[in-house]
Design a protein around this motif. Structure first.
Motif: not given
Length: 562
Positions: A309-322
């Motif tokens: 399955e292709a990666l997606s920026f929307a679902t596979d890009m981790p986010v750090v900080g709040t």
């Protein structure tokens, strides 16, 4: 041009490959040939020929169809003929593998049922031995509501054409809702998908194939030369992979494997392609074609056999900080992207590629060509904010369909950080690409890679991770499907992609058309053929650019614009 019934019957009576049934044994079924004729998967001694009959009575259970093949220019004698029966179990399509033909010869073929005859088709068998040249049209991505198939009309009128290489997206699965892909144009041109909903069932896929095959320009191209085809994703659903698709929702559309089986059954019914042999599964359509002592063409499968399955920026890009301090963790995303097991081909297909390329080189053929669905070049997304003001970016986003606006906004921000332009291409599978480049090196070749899918023209000089040249790539634009550049009019996206990427020599994000590849023992020439519009049947045809690669003692020379 149709062959008169009397002439076709005369050819049938002279044929040696199968006798037609006595007239009394034939059903008196009223039929039409509404979807043209086609040929495909040529061999040195044979062709596959195709048509479809449409009975006036939908309750008919069987129709007998006569077929005949004769040398081009000699309609007085058939060299092969026969009779087959078709029915609703295969949607009244007809596929005949014709054998016993001569290599490198132009043939004509036609069908008849009752008193009705089909149009004629032309096809050339593959050559054997010394071969001066090969001329191949490379095409993909024909969205019916996206515009007229003007490029297919250009293909049909080429003076010389040995085969058409179709790299997928022959049909699209979307429906006719106002916000569906291409429907802004489709509604204006009265090119509305049939059935008008997203296709999921066997009946749906059959009806959509029938609509595409009703287009006169596509029919003319099929009648002009044999097609050598692979599917991409939209023959099933957008962004298909081995276990599913982005555009498949199991909750409302059922089991993906059931949908895939329906799509493939319709594909094999409606397309002039031989089904896999030698114990391969039905989705393993990778196969090769030898053009005498000149070239080997390898058609690969990168969607259904082994693609993850292709990666997606929307679902596979981790986010750090709040909160306001939240930011994408690009390093973590790159680690996921570069995972060593990410792949498109699988070991069995890659081993086949390696051995087939090796055999071609050992046979002394100067050219090896890879017919591949998606762009292989390493392409980083450009920083759009350097080309457009904040206001221009806001206006650009406002023009986009609501369904993709958030994704494009995110991509614009992420492209500043050096992420790939398209995660559904080989850039989404870098470890798999390196393994493929290793297979090229093991075979001792630098092939010509062909690609479709992106709806843009690309000329790329491919290099492996060490910087060693691996291949050259010619990617064709679409017949009628819109590109990312079409959605961001006013932004020079193609030029920006060219400037931002070392491997990219040319990227044109707006032109529509096909690539005409001419191979000789000493040179490969790629002409990027374009049409001036797909929104009107009045258009001009031209060549956007021409690139050549010389065959040298060390492999391939540089890509040269000529």
């Amino acid at each position: 041009m149709s062959l008169h019934r009397r002439g076709l019957l005369g050819l049938l009576s002279a044929g040696a490959a199968g006798a037609s049934l006595p007239a009394a044994a034939r059903q008196a079924v009223d039929v039409q040939f509404l979807h043209g004729v086609a040929s495909g998967d040529p061999r040195q001694d044979g062709l596959l020929i195709w048509t479809r009959v449409t009975p006036s009575d939908p309750s008919v259970r069987a129709v007998r169809v006569d077929w005949s093949v004769w040398r081009d220019g000699d309609a007085t004698a058939s060299v092969a003929s026969g009779t087959v029966e078709t029915g609703p179990e295969r949607d009244f399509t007809v596929k005949v593998p014709v054998a016993g033909l001569q290599p490198g010869v132009d043939y004509r073929y036609a069908f008849s049922a009752g008193e009705v005859s089909s149009p004629q088709g032309r096809a050339r068998t593959l050559p054997v031995g010394p071969t001066a040249d090969a001329v191949l049209a490379v095409a993909s991505c024909q969205l019916y509501p996206g515009g007229y198939f003007n490029a297919w009309e250009v293909v049909s009128k080429l003076d010389r054409l040995d085969a058409v290489i179709h790299l997928g997206d022959y049909i699209y699965e979307y429906g006719a809702e106002p916000d569906s892909y291409g429907m802004t144009t489709g509604a204006r041109l009265n090119r509305t998908p049939q059935p008008p909903h997203e296709i999921v069932t066997l009946a749906d896929y059959r009806q959509r194939h029938a609509q595409y095959k009703s287009d006169p320009d596509l029919q003319a191209a099929h009648a002009r030369a044999p097609f050598i085809c692979v599917w991409d994703d939209h023959e099933v659903a957008n962004d298909t992979w081995s276990g599913g698709a982005e555009n498949h929702q199991s909750e409302t559309e059922g089991d993906f494997l059931v949908r895939k089986a329906a799509a493939l059954k319709a594909y094999f019914e409606w397309m002039p392609i031989r089904e896999p042999e030698g114990g391969l599964t039905e989705d393993a359509i990778y196969r090769s074609f030898d053009f005498g002592d000149l070239a080997s063409l390898l058609m690969v499968e990168t969607r259904l056999v082994a693609r993850q399955e292709a990666l997606s920026f929307a679902t596979d890009m981790p986010v750090v900080g709040t909160g306001r301090n939240a930011r994408p963790d690009v390093d973590a995303f790159r680690a996921k992207l570069n995972a060593p097991d990410r792949d498109l081909l699988g070991d069995a297909q890659r081993d086949w590629i390696r051995s087939t390329l090796t055999a071609s080189r050992e046979a002394g053929r100067p050219w090896q060509v890879i017919g591949n669905q998606v762009v292989m070049g390493r392409v980083q997304g450009p920083d759009i904010t350097r080309m457009a003001s904040p206001l221009e970016v806001t206006v650009l986003l406002a023009r986009l369909p609501a369904a993709v606006r958030a994704e494009v906004r995110q991509s614009i921000e992420l492209f500043k950080l050096g992420v790939p332009f398209n995660l559904d291409s080989w850039d989404g599978y870098p470890a798999g690409r390196e393994r493929l480049y290793g297979a090229f090196a093991d075979a001792g070749v630098q092939p010509i890679v062909l690609a479709g899918d992106s709806h843009a023209f690309w000329v790329n000089d491919l290099k492996d991770a060490s910087g060693r040249r691996a291949a050259v790539e010619f990617a064709t634009s679409a017949i009628s499907s819109p590109s990312p550049g079409d959605h961001v009019q006013g932004v020079p996206l193609g030029a920006a992609l060219n400037a931002a990427n070392e491997e990219v020599l040319l990227c044109d994000q707006t032109a529509k058309g096909f690539v005409l590849l001419t191979l000789t023992p000493t040179e490969a020439k790629a002409e990027l053929h374009t049409v001036s519009t797909i929104f009107d049947k009045r258009y001009d045809a031209s060549v956007l650019k021409t690139y050549t690669v010389a065959k040298t003692a060390d492999g391939n020379g540089p890509l040269v614009e000529s």
